[in-house]
Design a protein around this motif. Structure first.
Motif, PDB file in Angstrom:
ATOM      1  N   PRO A  67      37.654  38.709  35.834  1.00  6.88           N
ATOM      2  CA  PRO A  67      37.113  39.982  36.321  1.00  6.88           C
ATOM      3  C   PRO A  67      37.414  40.123  37.815  1.00  6.88           C
ATOM      4  O   PRO A  67      37.384  39.140  38.555  1.00  6.88           O
ATOM      5  CB  PRO A  67      35.596  39.849  36.099  1.00  6.88           C
ATOM      6  N   GLY A  69      36.835  42.907  41.291  1.00  4.93           N
ATOM      7  CA  GLY A  69      36.352  44.158  41.884  1.00  4.93           C
ATOM      8  C   GLY A  69      37.288  44.538  43.021  1.00  4.93           C
ATOM      9  O   GLY A  69      38.445  44.891  42.811  1.00  4.93           O
ATOM     10  N   THR A  72      37.802  40.953  47.553  1.00  5.52           N
ATOM     11  CA  THR A  72      37.543  40.598  48.957  1.00  5.52           C
ATOM     12  C   THR A  72      36.830  39.253  49.101  1.00  5.52           C
ATOM     13  O   THR A  72      36.464  38.860  50.209  1.00  5.52           O
ATOM     14  CB  THR A  72      36.670  41.662  49.661  1.00  5.52           C
TER      15      THR A  72
END
Ligand SMILES: Cc1cc2nc3c(=O)[nH]c(=O)nc-3n(C[C@H](O)[C@H](O)[C@H](O)COP(=O)(O)OP(=O)(O)OC[C@H]3O[C@@H](n4cnc5c(N)ncnc54)[C@H](O)[C@@H]3O)c2cc1C
Length: 469
Positions: A67, A69, A72
């Motif tokens: 996974p 996002g 960062t």
């Protein structure tokens, strides 16, 4: 694999399945450029149902899922490994704000929402979503939940864990956990939401969450304080907590070396106060009503400290623009370090009473063994979190850290153990610290974690070999 990719395309559409190696490259490397991996594809589902279908397909083909996002994180946790068969599942397009409930003071957001967009939406509704960190323009709320992100406001509002009431997630067995409720009390069995928060994508794929909103402050007031002594920092913190407990939002510390490095790369943040002491504190108080006396309290406490020569100097903000200017330097320290040839980073925490001894002792050991080493020490002092980082001596190249990294690591970890701290305060474990976790947490805790992972992800399909070996 042609069949697998074709079935992904059938589920998501061709535009949501990326296989071109040039295009996939940014998704296969971490923010610091330390880890590189491979993937059969990077996929971009737009709904929880699409995430579920992708998970079910991967189970059928025994393909692992990473996974991701905003990518960062600072531990390599969303970068696939260079071996094995896996896909990166980016939550970026699952990015709707589903609802804002002003009466319950909550917002229901999808995992791919950018943190800054959530803050802006809360602000447009007259509220505050208090999670704040320097990567907020690109990190996602799903990543914040999966790493239990901290940031600058933990002192008043807690970590991401404290800001989440409900969660929706696709499990490693392809089911959907529907727990998107805004209840503030709910003692019904095991706390699955809190199990997923901080699990770094190894136990489930978070698709949405109910997050808490808070009253927005009507004013903010900040100060830069020049100080040389850690025990004085602790005293100041206590004094401010006694007098303005509900209004004290941030209590950050920046060492002289961290400020020098930042000003060297970003001269717009230079301030004469940085030169007056070994450390500068940045503190912020928020005012929530017109009767608030926070700027008065700040002036009283700091005025007394100045008179009694506990601190060297102080600069109190006179406008919101100046508050933002003060924060600019703090937020650019990590970016300044990224411009150096190499660095070693430790994101660690201690009970506040032990921080001073740890820093003094460990800096001594490192400076004796490695003359000229630059210790870039800064962090969220108010909640005991240090970013205790190192850059090579000026004039040395990458090879300095390569040669000495293992020994520096050993010295710092030995001191963390001695002062009973944590090897990861807010960045998590990922790939970077997975070899250290068992020793740090002990055999019983580690065994329990492995049992949980096995129970929830029997095929080891979700972010394998991250956190746990
Ligand atoms: C300049 C800078 C400053 C930073 N400052 C801070 C700071 O002050 N405090 C702090 O805590 N962190 C900080 N970080 C680290 C980072 O921003 C946080 O860890 C952030 O929460 C990661 O969010 P992301 O969306 O980028 O997640 P990613 O990096 O994409 O992923 C992080 C982890 O979460 C998993 N994941 C992502 N989305 C999901 C999902 N929907 N479901 C399940 N698992 C998922 C990934 O597999 C991975 O394990 C900083 C980073 C940078 C670059």
């Amino acid at each position: 694999m042609v069949d697998f990719i074709q079935r992904l395309i059938n589920i998501l559409g061709a535009s949501a399945v990326m296989t071109d190696t040039h295009e996939t490259k940014p998704y296969l490397t971490d923010w610091r450029g330390i880890f590189q991996g491979i993937a059969l594809a990077v996929v971009f589902p737009k709904t929880s149902a699409e995430v579920q279908m992708v998970v079910r397909l991967c189970i059928e083909h025994a393909i692992a899922i990473i996974p991701q996002g905003g990518n960062t994180n600072l531990t390599g946790s969303s970068t696939p490994e260079p071996i094995g068969q896996q896909i990166v599942l980016s939550l970026k397009r699952l990015n709707q704000i589903r609802s804002v409930d002003l009466e319950n003071q909550t917002m229901t957001v999808e995992a791919g929402c950018i943190l800054q967009h959530i803050q802006e939406k809360a602000s447009d509704s007259g509220f505050l979503f208090p999670l704040s960190l320097a990567a907020e323009g690109s990190c996602t709320i799903g990543g914040n939940l999966a790493t239990n992100a901290g940031g600058i406001n933990v002192l008043r509002y807690g970590n991401m864990r404290d800001l989440c009431l409900g969660i929706e997630a696709v499990t490693a067995t392809g089911d959907i956990l529907h727990s998107l409720r805004g209840l503030r009390k709910d003692n019904t069995g095991y706390d699955l939401r809190n199990l997923l928060i901080g699990s770094e994508g190894t136990l489930g794929i978070i698709t949405a969450a109910v997050i808490k909103l808070y009253p927005a402050p009507i004013n903010r007031c900040a100060a830069l304080i020049a100080v040389n002594d850690y025990s004085i920092m602790v005293n100041l913190l206590q004094e401010l907590q006694r007098k303005a407990a509900n209004e004290l939002c941030a209590f950050e510390m920046m060492s002289r070396a961290s400020l020098d490095l930042t000003v060297q790369h970003f001269p717009q943040f230079a301030n004469p106060i940085f030169k007056q002491s070994s450390h500068t504190l940045l503190i912020e108080l928020a005012e929530f009503s017109t009767e608030s006396r926070s700027s008065q309290i700040l002036e009283d406490v700091l005025g007394k400290a100045l008179e009694s020569e506990q601190i060297e100097d102080v600069l109190v903000s006179t406008s919101l623009t100046q508050v933002k200017q003060f924060w600019g330097v703090r937020e650019h320290i990590t970016l300044a370090q990224a411009k150096e040839v190499a660095n070693i980073k430790f994101d660690i925490s201690f009970e506040i009473s032990r921080i001073g001894d740890f820093i003094t002792h460990t800096c001594d050991l490192l400076c004796k063994s490695y003359p000229g080493i630059r210790i870039i020490n800064f962090g969220h002092f108010g909640d005991g979190n240090l970013h205790f980082n190192m850059c090579p001596p000026i004039g040395s190249d990458k090879s300095f850290l390569k040669t000495n990294e293992a020994e520096i690591h050993r010295i710092v970890y030995e001191q963390i153990e001695k002062y009973q701290g944590s090897i990861s305060a807010e960045h998590g474990i990922g790939q970077l610290k997975r070899n250290d976790l068992e020793h740090h947490r002990g055999p019983t805790a580690y065994k329990m974690m492995k049992q949980i992972k096995h129970a929830l992800d029997p095929q080891n399909i979700l972010n394998p070999h991250k956190v746990l070996l």
